[in-house]
Design an enzyme around this catalytic site. Structure first.
Site, PDB file in Angstrom:
ATOM      1  N   LYS A 111      20.847  22.454 -18.387  1.00  0.00           N
ATOM      2  CA  LYS A 111      20.507  21.564 -17.265  1.00  0.00           C
ATOM      3  C   LYS A 111      20.329  20.131 -17.781  1.00  0.00           C
ATOM      4  O   LYS A 111      19.327  19.808 -18.413  1.00  0.00           O
ATOM      5  CB  LYS A 111      19.209  21.990 -16.566  1.00  0.00           C
ATOM      6  CG  LYS A 111      19.025  21.192 -15.270  1.00  0.00           C
ATOM      7  CD  LYS A 111      17.589  21.016 -14.842  1.00  0.00           C
ATOM      8  CE  LYS A 111      16.994  19.660 -14.984  1.00  0.00           C
ATOM      9  NZ  LYS A 111      17.701  18.483 -14.494  1.00  0.00           N
ATOM     10  N   GLY A 171      11.855  15.944 -23.522  1.00  0.00           N
ATOM     11  CA  GLY A 171      11.528  15.052 -22.413  1.00  0.00           C
ATOM     12  C   GLY A 171      10.097  14.574 -22.509  1.00  0.00           C
ATOM     13  O   GLY A 171       9.497  14.543 -23.593  1.00  0.00           O
ATOM     14  N   THR A 200       6.094  14.180 -22.262  1.00  0.00           N
ATOM     15  CA  THR A 200       5.015  15.080 -22.688  1.00  0.00           C
ATOM     16  C   THR A 200       4.382  15.796 -21.500  1.00  0.00           C
ATOM     17  O   THR A 200       4.100  16.999 -21.564  1.00  0.00           O
ATOM     18  CB  THR A 200       3.953  14.289 -23.488  1.00  0.00           C
ATOM     19  OG1 THR A 200       4.599  13.772 -24.654  1.00  0.00           O
ATOM     20  CG2 THR A 200       2.800  15.169 -23.924  1.00  0.00           C
ATOM     21  N   GLY A 260       6.607  18.521 -20.392  1.00  0.00           N
ATOM     22  CA  GLY A 260       6.534  19.595 -21.390  1.00  0.00           C
ATOM     23  C   GLY A 260       5.301  20.466 -21.195  1.00  0.00           C
ATOM     24  O   GLY A 260       5.362  21.694 -21.304  1.00  0.00           O
ATOM     25  N   GLU A 288      10.300  19.197 -27.519  1.00  0.00           N
ATOM     26  CA  GLU A 288      10.411  17.938 -28.270  1.00  0.00           C
ATOM     27  C   GLU A 288      10.030  16.837 -27.289  1.00  0.00           C
ATOM     28  O   GLU A 288      10.743  16.582 -26.324  1.00  0.00           O
ATOM     29  CB  GLU A 288      11.846  17.791 -28.786  1.00  0.00           C
ATOM     30  CG  GLU A 288      11.948  16.816 -29.938  1.00  0.00           C
ATOM     31  CD  GLU A 288      12.364  15.444 -29.488  1.00  0.00           C
ATOM     32  OE1 GLU A 288      11.455  14.623 -29.215  1.00  0.00           O
ATOM     33  OE2 GLU A 288      13.568  15.191 -29.398  1.00  0.00           O
ATOM     34  N   CYS A 332      12.967   8.772 -28.321  1.00  0.00           N
ATOM     35  CA  CYS A 332      11.651   9.412 -28.484  1.00  0.00           C
ATOM     36  C   CYS A 332      10.994   9.002 -29.798  1.00  0.00           C
ATOM     37  O   CYS A 332       9.780   8.899 -29.873  1.00  0.00           O
ATOM     38  CB  CYS A 332      11.755  10.918 -28.345  1.00  0.00           C
ATOM     39  SG  CYS A 332      13.106  11.634 -29.244  1.00  0.00           S
ATOM     40  N   GLU A 359       3.535   5.779 -24.332  1.00  0.00           N
ATOM     41  CA  GLU A 359       4.967   5.704 -24.609  1.00  0.00           C
ATOM     42  C   GLU A 359       5.628   4.866 -23.513  1.00  0.00           C
ATOM     43  O   GLU A 359       5.598   5.235 -22.351  1.00  0.00           O
ATOM     44  CB  GLU A 359       5.581   7.106 -24.632  1.00  0.00           C
ATOM     45  CG  GLU A 359       7.070   7.067 -24.908  1.00  0.00           C
ATOM     46  CD  GLU A 359       7.715   8.437 -25.034  1.00  0.00           C
ATOM     47  OE1 GLU A 359       7.540   9.267 -24.132  1.00  0.00           O
ATOM     48  OE2 GLU A 359       8.407   8.660 -26.043  1.00  0.00           O
TER      49      GLU A 359
HETATM   50  P1  NDP Z   1      11.358  14.288 -17.760  1.00  0.00           P
HETATM   51  O1  NDP Z   1      10.647  14.860 -18.914  1.00  0.00           O
HETATM   52  O2  NDP Z   1      10.776  14.544 -16.426  1.00  0.00           O
HETATM   53  O3  NDP Z   1      12.872  14.790 -17.741  1.00  0.00           O
HETATM   54  C1  NDP Z   1      13.502  15.496 -18.779  1.00  0.00           C
HETATM   55  C2  NDP Z   1      14.243  16.697 -18.219  1.00  0.00           C
HETATM   56  O4  NDP Z   1      13.322  17.602 -17.624  1.00  0.00           O
HETATM   57  C3  NDP Z   1      15.233  16.340 -17.124  1.00  0.00           C
HETATM   58  O5  NDP Z   1      16.348  17.202 -17.209  1.00  0.00           O
HETATM   59  C4  NDP Z   1      14.424  16.616 -15.876  1.00  0.00           C
HETATM   60  O6  NDP Z   1      15.216  16.820 -14.735  1.00  0.00           O
HETATM   61  C5  NDP Z   1      13.692  17.867 -16.280  1.00  0.00           C
HETATM   62  N1  NDP Z   1      12.491  18.147 -15.495  1.00  0.00           N
HETATM   63  C6  NDP Z   1      11.726  17.283 -14.795  1.00  0.00           C
HETATM   64  N2  NDP Z   1      10.697  17.929 -14.214  1.00  0.00           N
HETATM   65  C7  NDP Z   1      10.807  19.226 -14.547  1.00  0.00           C
HETATM   66  C8  NDP Z   1      10.054  20.395 -14.252  1.00  0.00           C
HETATM   67  N3  NDP Z   1       8.960  20.350 -13.509  1.00  0.00           N
HETATM   68  N4  NDP Z   1      10.460  21.565 -14.748  1.00  0.00           N
HETATM   69  C9  NDP Z   1      11.537  21.626 -15.541  1.00  0.00           C
HETATM   70  N5  NDP Z   1      12.313  20.573 -15.847  1.00  0.00           N
HETATM   71  C10 NDP Z   1      11.952  19.374 -15.365  1.00  0.00           C
HETATM   72  O7  NDP Z   1      11.532  12.740 -17.988  1.00  0.00           O
HETATM   73  P2  NDP Z   1      11.778  11.601 -16.871  1.00  0.00           P
HETATM   74  O8  NDP Z   1      13.217  11.463 -16.665  1.00  0.00           O
HETATM   75  O9  NDP Z   1      10.949  11.819 -15.649  1.00  0.00           O
HETATM   76  O10 NDP Z   1      11.206  10.335 -17.647  1.00  0.00           O
HETATM   77  C11 NDP Z   1       9.852   9.975 -17.514  1.00  0.00           C
HETATM   78  C12 NDP Z   1       9.305   9.438 -18.797  1.00  0.00           C
HETATM   79  O11 NDP Z   1       9.409  10.440 -19.793  1.00  0.00           O
HETATM   80  C13 NDP Z   1      10.049   8.279 -19.394  1.00  0.00           C
HETATM   81  O12 NDP Z   1       9.603   7.076 -18.851  1.00  0.00           O
HETATM   82  C14 NDP Z   1       9.747   8.408 -20.850  1.00  0.00           C
HETATM   83  O13 NDP Z   1       8.522   7.789 -21.126  1.00  0.00           O
HETATM   84  C15 NDP Z   1       9.600   9.875 -21.054  1.00  0.00           C
HETATM   85  N6  NDP Z   1      10.770  10.518 -21.661  1.00  0.00           N
HETATM   86  C16 NDP Z   1      10.670  10.887 -22.952  1.00  0.00           C
HETATM   87  C17 NDP Z   1      11.743  11.474 -23.573  1.00  0.00           C
HETATM   88  C18 NDP Z   1      11.670  11.867 -24.989  1.00  0.00           C
HETATM   89  O14 NDP Z   1      12.678  12.234 -25.573  1.00  0.00           O
HETATM   90  N7  NDP Z   1      10.514  11.823 -25.587  1.00  0.00           N
HETATM   91  C19 NDP Z   1      13.016  11.694 -22.877  1.00  0.00           C
HETATM   92  C20 NDP Z   1      12.993  11.295 -21.494  1.00  0.00           C
HETATM   93  C21 NDP Z   1      11.906  10.732 -20.941  1.00  0.00           C
HETATM   94  P3  NDP Z   1      15.549  15.584 -13.738  1.00  0.00           P
HETATM   95  O15 NDP Z   1      16.250  14.570 -14.534  1.00  0.00           O
HETATM   96  O16 NDP Z   1      16.409  16.223 -12.745  1.00  0.00           O
HETATM   97  O17 NDP Z   1      14.220  15.116 -13.215  1.00  0.00           O
END
Ligand code: NDP
Length: 481
Positions: free
Chosen positions: A174, A227, A229, A232, A249, A283, A383
């Site tokens: 996904k 994604g 925290t 997660g 991660e 990240c 972050e």
């Molecule tokens: P998310 O962690 O929400 O998104 C990462 C993935 O998880 C996407 O595929 C998202 O889908 C999916 N997802 C979202 N909600 C759920 C859930 N409840 N259950 C399962 N999967 C889910 O990151 P965001 O895009 O909302 O970004 C928000 C903030 O997160 C950023 O501003 C940044 O600070 C941080 N971030 C950190 C990352 C890292 O590598 N450390 C990577 C990305 C973001 P969908 O896109 O459809 O919402």
């Protein structure tokens, strides 16, 4: 405009609901594609296909043959590198130089690397008490869901999909809603190289619906997530009901420490690249710069001058080194953090505003540097996930270590010094999954990557990742006649 369906059981299917969502180019704000919006019904179909594949041809393939297919995925990705890199830049806004020269080749290499592991994942024979032959089998975990973010869409998918397939699992991938195009391209590549049906399924859809359904689904055995925290933590809570295995991660607020005896020019290059590569949507970004007081003024001056020279450009131009943030939402978040830095009294020495590339469009933010940041300020603690550097001073090496570790995160850290003893001393003291000495942001598929503390758990890449995609069975044979 590009239209894409879901890849389930090697067939491209519209979502059962017929719903779709738009994909936007963050550099132009134009809708560039429409993808299917999958929900629980589509997920059921993908899980069924993935389970059938485990018991079917995929499960019966020899490890060597499986490895050959995984390597072919990498080879085919490389053959299509120009086109796939273009897609990565179109939906993410990152410079084409990064997609074309670094990230898509790294994704291909990940498949090559894990394809080589397939027939080298072995059990052991164990000298137990009593007259038994006791041995272990390393078996696949089953159906693995890979949930990936939008900052390195294909690369972070490959860190999960490649070891999962190499170990004989099947996968439901996904991608993030903003950046689904390269995951779909990986699905095309899987069809082209003849991966059997159900082995790799690609479902586009929202995190709150499809993502949540993945977390709850009893037919999924493991989730590999990268994604935010807080997302997660939600996945960890949700996975408890079905006791899914998870690896996470998550975010970071990584310190990049410059001691007074460092090669200053190299440290400036490292600090700049550490925060501005990938527009800071990384990240492991070195978002907290810790500088020794005695060199602080000179260092900040030079750093600010360098940041001011970095101008945003058209991501599709091979000369561009700084692109557009990935979405309006992310741009707004970053601008809010910049505002909080100003309000809380940090000194803005470079950037600090939205910018454009002469088109009046796109989610571009200037490379931004704050000096005189106190460790309790919001920009030093949270972050930001954008091109914003918070510089904090320290008086001696022990204060540097205390400040560096004063965070809930522990993903990565950097240390710049010419003193080899200090370098290794600090490396041991830092609470981080990766420490870079006199360099920053370097990765290799053969080296493990992952977090300490609230940056998550489980390691990606390297031989260590294989542990998360296999489970161990002990077999006991009574050898008494
Ligand atoms: P998310 O962690 O929400 O998104 C990462 C993935 O998880 C996407 O595929 C998202 O889908 C999916 N997802 C979202 N909600 C759920 C859930 N409840 N259950 C399962 N999967 C889910 O990151 P965001 O895009 O909302 O970004 C928000 C903030 O997160 C950023 O501003 C940044 O600070 C941080 N971030 C950190 C990352 C890292 O590598 N450390 C990577 C990305 C973001 P969908 O896109 O459809 O919402």
């Amino acid at each position: 405009m590009m239209q894409h369906n879901l890849l389930i059981n090697n067939e491209w299917r519209a979502a059962a609901s017929s719903k779709t969502m738009d994909v936007v180019n963050p550099a132009t704000e134009e809708v560039i594609a429409r993808v299917a919006l999958a929900d629980r019904v589509d997920l059921d179909g993908a899980v069924k296909a993935a389970r059938a594949a485990l018991d079917g041809p995929w499960g019966q393939l020899s490890a060597r043959e499986r490895g050959r297919l995984v390597r072919k995925l990498g080879e085919r990705l490389l053959e299509r590198v120009d086109e796939i890199a273009r897609l990565e830049t179109l939906h993410n806004g990152k410079p084409i130089m990064e997609s074309r020269n670094i990230e898509i080749p790294a994704a291909a290499e990940c498949f090559e690397y894990y394809g080589g592991w397939s027939d080298k994942v072995m059990g052991e024979t164990i000298p137990v008490k009593g007259n038994y032959l006791t041995y272990t089998l390393r078996e696949p975990v089953g159906v693995v869901a890979a949930i990936v973010p939008w900052n390195f869409p294909l690369l972070l998918a490959s860190w999960k999909v490649a070891p999962a397939l190499a170990c004989g699992n099947t996968v439901i991938l996904k991608p993030a809603s903003q950046t689904p195009l390269t995951a779909l391209a990986l699905g095309e590549v899987a069809l082209e190289i003849g991966l059997p049906p159900g082995v790799l399924n690609v479902l586009t859809g929202s995190g709150s619906q499809l993502g949540q359904s993945i977390v709850e689904h009893p037919g999924i055995d493991k989730i590999a997530f990268t994604g935010d925290t807080s997302t997660g933590k939600g996945i960890m809570r949700g996975a408890a009901d079905t006791l899914k295995k998870i690896t996470l991660e998550l975010g970071g607020k990584s310190p990049n420490i410059v001691l007074a005896d460092a090669d200053i020019d190299a440290a400036i290059r490292g600090a700049t690249m550490g925060i501005f590569y990938g527009k800071g949507e990384v990240c492991a970004a070195g978002s907290r710069l810790l500088v020794e007081t005695s060199i602080k003024d000179e260092f900040i001056d030079k750093l600010a001058a360098r940041a001011k020279k970095m101008t945003a450009g058209d991501p599709m131009d091979p000369k561009t080194r700084f692109g557009a943030l990935s979405s309006r939402k992310q741009m707004d978040t970053v601008l809010r953090y910049i505002e909080s830095g100003k309000q809380e009294g940090a000194t803005l020495v470079a950037g600090g505003a939205r910018t454009d590339i002469g088109t009046g469009k796109g989610y571009f933010v200037q490379p931004t540097v704050f000096a005189d940041v106190r460790p309790d300020m919001t920009i030093a603690r949270e972050e930001i996930f954008g091109p914003v550097l918070a510089a904090i001073e320290f008086a001696d090496i022990d204060e540097a270590i205390t400040r560096a570790n004063d965070t809930q995160y522990g993903l990565a850290a950097g240390i710049w010094t010419r003193d080899i003893k200090k370098a290794h001393y600090v490396a041991r003291k830092l609470q981080a999954g990766t420490v870079w000495i006199n360099t920053y942001n370097v990765y290799d598929t053969a080296a493990p990557f992952g977090g300490y503390k609230q940056s998550g758990f489980g390691r990606e890449m390297s031989a260590h990742a294989l542990e998360h995609y296999t489970q161990i069975k002990s077999v006991w044979v009574d050898m008494n006649f």
